[in-house]
Design a protein around this motif. Structure first.
Motif, mmCIF file in Angstrom:
data_model
loop_
_atom_site.group_PDB
_atom_site.id
_atom_site.type_symbol
_atom_site.label_atom_id
_atom_site.label_comp_id
_atom_site.label_asym_id
_atom_site.label_seq_id
_atom_site.Cartn_x
_atom_site.Cartn_y
_atom_site.Cartn_z
ATOM 1 N N GLU A 183 0.836 -1.204 0.000
ATOM 2 C CA GLU A 183 0.000 0.000 0.000
ATOM 3 C C GLU A 183 0.874 1.258 0.000
ATOM 4 O OE1 GLU A 183 -3.259 -0.063 2.829
ATOM 5 O OE2 GLU A 183 -3.135 -2.258 2.890
ATOM 6 N N LEU A 184 1.740 1.354 -1.017
ATOM 7 C CA LEU A 184 2.617 2.518 -1.151
ATOM 8 C C LEU A 184 1.785 3.783 -1.307
ATOM 9 C CD1 LEU A 184 5.276 1.007 -3.567
ATOM 10 C CD2 LEU A 184 5.469 1.298 -1.106
ATOM 11 N N VAL A 185 2.291 4.878 -0.736
ATOM 12 C CA VAL A 185 1.576 6.149 -0.752
ATOM 13 C C VAL A 185 2.387 7.152 -1.564
ATOM 14 C CG1 VAL A 185 0.688 8.028 0.673
ATOM 15 C CG2 VAL A 185 0.607 5.680 1.524
ATOM 16 N N PHE A 186 1.734 7.754 -2.557
ATOM 17 C CA PHE A 186 2.361 8.791 -3.373
ATOM 18 C C PHE A 186 1.518 10.054 -3.292
ATOM 19 C CE2 PHE A 186 3.633 4.776 -5.377
ATOM 20 C CZ PHE A 186 5.011 4.927 -5.342
ATOM 21 N N ASP A 187 2.140 11.199 -3.563
ATOM 22 C CA ASP A 187 1.415 12.470 -3.549
ATOM 23 C C ASP A 187 0.376 12.506 -4.647
ATOM 24 O OD1 ASP A 187 2.771 13.544 -1.405
ATOM 25 O OD2 ASP A 187 4.246 14.587 -2.641
ATOM 26 N N VAL A 188 -0.741 13.151 -4.345
ATOM 27 C CA VAL A 188 -1.757 13.426 -5.362
ATOM 28 C C VAL A 188 -1.513 14.857 -5.807
ATOM 29 C CG1 VAL A 188 -4.215 13.625 -5.805
ATOM 30 C CG2 VAL A 188 -3.380 11.870 -4.248
ATOM 31 N N HIS A 189 -1.290 15.044 -7.094
ATOM 32 C CA HIS A 189 -0.934 16.371 -7.594
ATOM 33 C C HIS A 189 -2.172 17.152 -8.013
ATOM 34 C CE1 HIS A 189 3.265 15.406 -7.364
ATOM 35 N NE2 HIS A 189 3.058 14.300 -8.058
ATOM 36 N N ASP A 190 -2.450 18.197 -7.242
ATOM 37 C CA ASP A 190 -3.550 19.095 -7.570
ATOM 38 C C ASP A 190 -3.025 20.376 -8.210
ATOM 39 O OD1 ASP A 190 -4.842 17.155 -6.190
ATOM 40 O OD2 ASP A 190 -5.452 18.412 -4.516
ATOM 41 N N THR A 191 -1.733 20.573 -8.154
ATOM 42 C CA THR A 191 -1.148 21.821 -8.631
ATOM 43 C C THR A 191 -0.351 21.591 -9.902
ATOM 44 O OG1 THR A 191 0.860 21.484 -7.342
ATOM 45 C CG2 THR A 191 -0.948 22.635 -6.245
ATOM 46 N N LEU A 192 0.170 22.680 -10.416
ATOM 47 C CA LEU A 192 0.971 22.627 -11.628
ATOM 48 C C LEU A 192 2.393 22.165 -11.350
ATOM 49 C CD1 LEU A 192 0.129 23.224 -14.437
ATOM 50 C CD2 LEU A 192 0.930 25.546 -14.189
ATOM 51 N N VAL A 193 2.877 22.375 -10.115
ATOM 52 C CA VAL A 193 4.236 22.003 -9.759
ATOM 53 C C VAL A 193 4.280 20.507 -9.453
ATOM 54 C CG1 VAL A 193 6.120 22.395 -8.137
ATOM 55 C CG2 VAL A 193 4.650 24.283 -8.801
#
Length: 106
Positions: free
Chosen positions: A37-47
């Motif tokens: 259950e690896l966790v990665f960032d959810v990208h809501d921004t342009l960066v």
């Protein structure tokens, strides 16, 4: 109550990888640590963090990661996710893949 969050640091090809996961156990394979259950960032921004994207492309489809016990440096239970990283094992500096520049027209 939310599931615990773990930060796992391990050696891989002369680099130290730092990943976050919801499940870590000694596993069914003797001598291996199971990371699931690896966790990665959810990208809501342009960066977008290029290291996070590289880790997501390498481990994004992984259900369970079996790491040899000798390669695991540290497992920490943390309150919240920090930045995932790839570091040089000797210097400790982050390994950053340079942004590809377009080729010069001839």
């Amino acid at each position: 109550m939310s599931k615990p969050l773990y930060k796992i640091s391990f050696l891989n090809h002369g680099r130290v990888y730092e990943l976050y996961a919801r499940r870590v156990s000694s596993g069914s394979l003797w001598g291996f640590v199971e990371v699931a259950e690896l966790v990665f960032d959810v990208h809501d921004t342009l960066v977008v963090d290029p290291t996070e994207e590289r880790l997501r492309s390498e481990f994004g489809e992984t259900r369970v990661l079996h790491l040899p016990m000798q390669s695991v440096l540290r497992v920490e239970e943390v309150e919240r996710k920090g930045q995932s990283a790839i570091r040089d094992a000797e210097s400790g500096e982050r390994v950053v893949t340079p942004f590809p520049f377009p080729a010069k027209p001839r």
